[in-house]
Design a protein around this motif. Sequence first.
Motif, PDB file in Angstrom:
ATOM      1  N   SER A 164       0.853  -1.183   0.000  1.00  0.00           N
ATOM      2  CA  SER A 164       0.000   0.000   0.000  1.00  0.00           C
ATOM      3  C   SER A 164       0.884   1.226   0.000  1.00  0.00           C
ATOM      4  O   SER A 164       1.886   1.280   0.718  1.00  0.00           O
ATOM      5  N   THR A 203      -4.696   6.411  -0.602  1.00  0.00           N
ATOM      6  CA  THR A 203      -3.970   5.152  -0.507  1.00  0.00           C
ATOM      7  C   THR A 203      -4.269   4.291  -1.726  1.00  0.00           C
ATOM      8  O   THR A 203      -5.433   4.116  -2.103  1.00  0.00           O
ATOM      9  N   ARG A 244      -3.147   0.518  -3.712  1.00  0.00           N
ATOM     10  CA  ARG A 244      -2.486  -0.773  -3.573  1.00  0.00           C
ATOM     11  C   ARG A 244      -1.836  -1.126  -4.901  1.00  0.00           C
ATOM     12  O   ARG A 244      -2.460  -1.026  -5.945  1.00  0.00           O
ATOM     13  N   ASN A 264       3.861  -1.141   4.342  1.00  0.00           N
ATOM     14  CA  ASN A 264       3.069  -0.001   3.876  1.00  0.00           C
ATOM     15  C   ASN A 264       3.990   1.189   3.645  1.00  0.00           C
ATOM     16  O   ASN A 264       4.771   1.562   4.525  1.00  0.00           O
TER      17      ASN A 264
END
Length: 766
Positions: free
Chosen positions: A29, A37, A39, A92
């Motif tokens: 992410s 955000t 992915r 992340n």
Amino acid sequence: MADGYPKSPLSPSANGTTTPKPGLVPTNSVTTKEGVTVRTRIDPTLTVDDVVRQLCINLKIKEAPNNYALRDENDELVTNDNLRKKIKLKVNLKLVNAPSREARETAEKLALRGEKTLRLTLFSLAKYIREEQFAQEFLIQDGLNELVDVIYTSHGNTLAYALVAMQNLMELEYGWATLEDHFIFRVVQILSSPSSLINVCRPATAILKKLVEADPISIPGSQLAGPSTSPPVPPLGTVYRYGFTAVFEQMRKEPSLLETVVNRLGSADTAMAQYSMMLINSLLAHASDERWEEFIAELERLNVRKAVVRLMSSHTIEDLTSCILDFQANIVRVTYRKKMTDIDPDTSAHAATLRFIWASTKLQEETDEHGEPLMWRRIGFDTEDIVEEFAEVGILGLECMKRLVQSEPEFSKVVLEQLSRAEERRCPIAKASNEVVELLSEHWSIFAPGYSTSTTFQPFFLDFYKVHTLATHFFLRMWSESGAAFGDFDRVVALVRSQIKVALRSENVRAWHEVEHDFTDCEYRAVRDRQMKELELEDDLLSRVPVRNLRAKLYKESYEFVRQQRIQCLLQGAWFVNALPQSATVTRDVMRRPPRPWRFMRLDNGLKYLYYVDSAVKFLVRSGLEDLPERIEISQISEIATGTCAAPPNVLHPPNDLPPHPPSSPAALVPSALSFSLISAHEGSLADLIAPDESRWADWTDGLNMLRRDGGHVASRETAGFVQALTEIGLKIKLLDLSGEQVEIPSGMVAGAPPTNTDFFFSDLL
């Protein structure tokens, strides 16, 4: 784009662009500055610049991609070295300002001095300043001068944040060579103020320590050559241009500074005590010849040894152990230097001490039958040449005699008692005092500068003068109780040597009152019987002065040989188990075998970094550093703590490191005897490791200690044993050469009378 997510994840195509791939599970992410955000699957073969560029294209960011960079959730910068690791761990990521852009904005905010934003700006600066791209741009934007101005004008927590930022900047080997003396004085003022906050004092102490260590001899790579080489010449513009003299000259303007630092050794804040201890160690290790005597005298006046002895018995965590052992090693250097420094009656301090000793005898000056002065011979010296009498023990012997006189209010009566006896029955008090100095130096292996193999606390050594006084009084008592005469001096010396070994045994666990008892309450007959038994096992030859001097020379050579061997082991590298800190608990999450339980570490040839790689299995690591993507900076390691961590569950213990019994509770961790941690003064543990065997543990703990700039110490008995064994083997080989040729080794060397004129020359020996 519902909820900030695209309808399908992104995946890199063959040409490096990211295109939708329906139904593919996302791996990472990425969050933008606006909070969006996405992915995405990231090709690990791409560079970070390529990944950022493709993200900017897909997110329709109009600014140039070089204004952006990737960081993880802990704000660690994503680089080409760690990108693959972060992709594999599905970390992340955040799309943020590039370090250079962040540095420009930070420098601008510092210049504005906004009250509401200054602390946050300084906090970010302290976090990012270690990154090379950020630091270089920050310095280009004149950020250093802005930071210095903040340190001059701020106070409280704002000052603390600014000092931490400066401390972190000074971990770089460039960029702060323009700091002037008035800045050093400002740090001295901050540190010497009793009202300064703890969080201000800690970074201020670290900054002074860094400046002390920034002398030419500390240039990375110079340590490998050994202590005997001349200091390297620092390149123009290098930060290695400060050192002890630059700092001490500013310290002298604030006489209370050193006292404040010593007092902080007793701080309830362990980190503050540790920082203060490290600063004192650095000052001791780097003291210049010009100011050495003044600095040491001031430390002695402040009774720093007593403060450290209190730390030995009061500290509850391992953080201070390494610092205390470093201090002991530094005091060995101080003691050796004092012993090797001749007294000078023309020096005011030495002359005053000699006058005090003589005045305490309350004797009148007389002359002998030849009209020569009869002064020092009356208290036990062989001649009136006071410089020659102290030649073997130097100013150490002079100071010990002064303390001996001060400890005995009725010293004049002690002298008169000896003078009242027949001349051949008098105990030579002064000569006995100097001989005790030699015996204590022999006991504590004060053989050469910079070499100490003690692996435990030595509180009695730090009380050298007090032990000397006790042992000298014991000498006088043995002389009287044995009815000794002039020719029995060496026999009494042997008794005192034997008692010193007994009284000072296991000093890390014995109480002081036990030492006093051994010296004051033992009977002559018991001491004599024990000493006679020892003579059956020992060779009197080993106690003779020329042999002791030979042992000192061989000890130095042996230590240096082992030091080089340890550093070579670090350069070769080794596998370790990644350990769990002792404070951790075994939970359901860690009961399983960790994904990467093994770590290979290797020191680079410049002695600046420890490179490493974590792996699920051991593999053949190629020479060089290509297989080792991660690194730890040596300068960040302030301590090598031992016995601090435990092996993870389901990871094989070394054969000789099995716990004596299973943990009594599933939440307990058994610390490994082969474990060690690399501790940073302001970041905590940098690595927790377990060595495969005792030899590897000794190689690395001692090798890393010997690399440190503030002096080092030996932590393992194995290394200490090697040094001692090499010394004794070398000594025996040398003595075999002499005994085989039937060379008589004298008990002492007596210089002949000087030539009556200069009408002579030295012949060439062919």
